[in-house]
Write a protein that holds these residues in place. Structure first.
Motif, PDB file in Angstrom:
ATOM      1  N   ASN A   3     -18.988  12.062  -5.693  1.00 50.88           N
ATOM      2  CA  ASN A   3     -18.145  12.570  -4.614  1.00 50.88           C
ATOM      3  C   ASN A   3     -18.383  14.072  -4.518  1.00 50.88           C
ATOM      4  O   ASN A   3     -18.745  14.704  -5.506  1.00 50.88           O
ATOM      5  CB  ASN A   3     -16.670  12.310  -4.935  1.00 50.88           C
ATOM      6  N   TYR A   4     -18.124  14.624  -3.342  1.00 54.94           N
ATOM      7  CA  TYR A   4     -18.350  16.048  -3.128  1.00 54.94           C
ATOM      8  C   TYR A   4     -17.159  16.669  -2.416  1.00 54.94           C
ATOM      9  O   TYR A   4     -16.545  16.043  -1.561  1.00 54.94           O
ATOM     10  CB  TYR A   4     -19.617  16.281  -2.295  1.00 54.94           C
ATOM     11  N   LYS A   5     -16.871  17.912  -2.770  1.00 56.72           N
ATOM     12  CA  LYS A   5     -15.789  18.659  -2.124  1.00 56.72           C
ATOM     13  C   LYS A   5     -16.301  20.067  -1.838  1.00 56.72           C
ATOM     14  O   LYS A   5     -16.747  20.772  -2.733  1.00 56.72           O
ATOM     15  CB  LYS A   5     -14.578  18.710  -3.041  1.00 56.72           C
ATOM     16  N   THR A  83     -16.558  37.678  -2.235  1.00 55.04           N
ATOM     17  CA  THR A  83     -16.338  37.708  -0.790  1.00 55.04           C
ATOM     18  C   THR A  83     -16.984  36.489  -0.147  1.00 55.04           C
ATOM     19  O   THR A  83     -18.171  36.244  -0.338  1.00 55.04           O
ATOM     20  CB  THR A  83     -16.934  38.993  -0.190  1.00 55.04           C
ATOM     21  N   THR A  84     -16.210  35.740   0.593  1.00 55.12           N
ATOM     22  CA  THR A  84     -16.614  34.544   1.344  1.00 55.12           C
ATOM     23  C   THR A  84     -17.488  33.569   0.561  1.00 55.12           C
ATOM     24  O   THR A  84     -18.561  33.174   1.012  1.00 55.12           O
ATOM     25  CB  THR A  84     -17.317  34.913   2.678  1.00 55.12           C
ATOM     26  N   PRO A  85     -17.022  33.129  -0.622  1.00 56.86           N
ATOM     27  CA  PRO A  85     -17.808  32.153  -1.370  1.00 56.86           C
ATOM     28  C   PRO A  85     -17.804  30.795  -0.656  1.00 56.86           C
ATOM     29  O   PRO A  85     -16.801  30.396  -0.073  1.00 56.86           O
ATOM     30  CB  PRO A  85     -17.088  32.059  -2.707  1.00 56.86           C
ATOM     31  N   LYS A  86     -18.926  30.142  -0.695  1.00 58.68           N
ATOM     32  CA  LYS A  86     -19.054  28.786  -0.135  1.00 58.68           C
ATOM     33  C   LYS A  86     -19.652  27.913  -1.241  1.00 58.68           C
ATOM     34  O   LYS A  86     -20.804  28.083  -1.619  1.00 58.68           O
ATOM     35  CB  LYS A  86     -19.907  28.798   1.117  1.00 58.68           C
ATOM     36  N   VAL A  87     -18.827  26.995  -1.743  1.00 62.00           N
ATOM     37  CA  VAL A  87     -19.174  26.241  -2.948  1.00 62.00           C
ATOM     38  C   VAL A  87     -18.925  24.760  -2.702  1.00 62.00           C
ATOM     39  O   VAL A  87     -17.919  24.377  -2.095  1.00 62.00           O
ATOM     40  CB  VAL A  87     -18.325  26.737  -4.146  1.00 62.00           C
ATOM     41  N   THR A  88     -19.824  23.920  -3.209  1.00 61.76           N
ATOM     42  CA  THR A  88     -19.647  22.473  -3.174  1.00 61.76           C
ATOM     43  C   THR A  88     -19.629  21.966  -4.612  1.00 61.76           C
ATOM     44  O   THR A  88     -20.508  22.305  -5.410  1.00 61.76           O
ATOM     45  CB  THR A  88     -20.776  21.790  -2.389  1.00 61.76           C
ATOM     46  N   ILE A  89     -18.616  21.149  -4.920  1.00 61.82           N
ATOM     47  CA  ILE A  89     -18.443  20.571  -6.248  1.00 61.82           C
ATOM     48  C   ILE A  89     -18.808  19.090  -6.173  1.00 61.82           C
ATOM     49  O   ILE A  89     -18.296  18.370  -5.310  1.00 61.82           O
ATOM     50  CB  ILE A  89     -16.982  20.717  -6.720  1.00 61.82           C
ATOM     51  N   GLY A  90     -19.670  18.628  -7.081  1.00 62.50           N
ATOM     52  CA  GLY A  90     -20.016  17.216  -7.161  1.00 62.50           C
ATOM     53  C   GLY A  90     -19.372  16.611  -8.391  1.00 62.50           C
ATOM     54  O   GLY A  90     -19.421  17.189  -9.478  1.00 62.50           O
TER      55      GLY A  90
END
Length: 92
Positions: A3-5, A83-90
């Motif tokens: 799953n990803y968020k 500043t403006t982090p964009k992260v995807t967690i699997g």
């Protein structure tokens, strides 16, 4: 199947036990990431899974090994900084 968020701010990603598979940081200025094992949406009394680190952008941090991930008991809580982090967690 993982799953990803997707995150742009600190958040509770999952509650309940599972495996942390990946952390992907797509962009941000000096983005910092910390991951905790908790189900209450705070790092105050949580177990640290990954201590705060400054991510490379773009950067993929994959957790492999005998169980193909980092096991957590209560849930995944991710604290983002910079500043403006964009992260995807699997996770599973």
């Amino acid at each position: 199947m993982a799953n990803y968020k997707y995150l742009e701010a600190t958040a509770q990603v999952k509650t309940g036990a599972g495996l942390l598979k990946t952390v992907f940081c797509s962009s941000g200025t000096s983005p910092t990431i910390a991951v905790y094992d908790t189900d209450i949406g705070t790092a105050t009394t949580a177990t640290t899974l990954i201590a705060t680190f400054t991510a490379t952008t773009p950067g993929v941090y994959a957790f492999t090994g005998d169980n193909s991930g980092l096991y957590f008991n209560k849930g995944i809580y991710v604290v983002l900084g910079g500043t403006t982090p964009k992260v995807t967690i699997g996770f599973d």
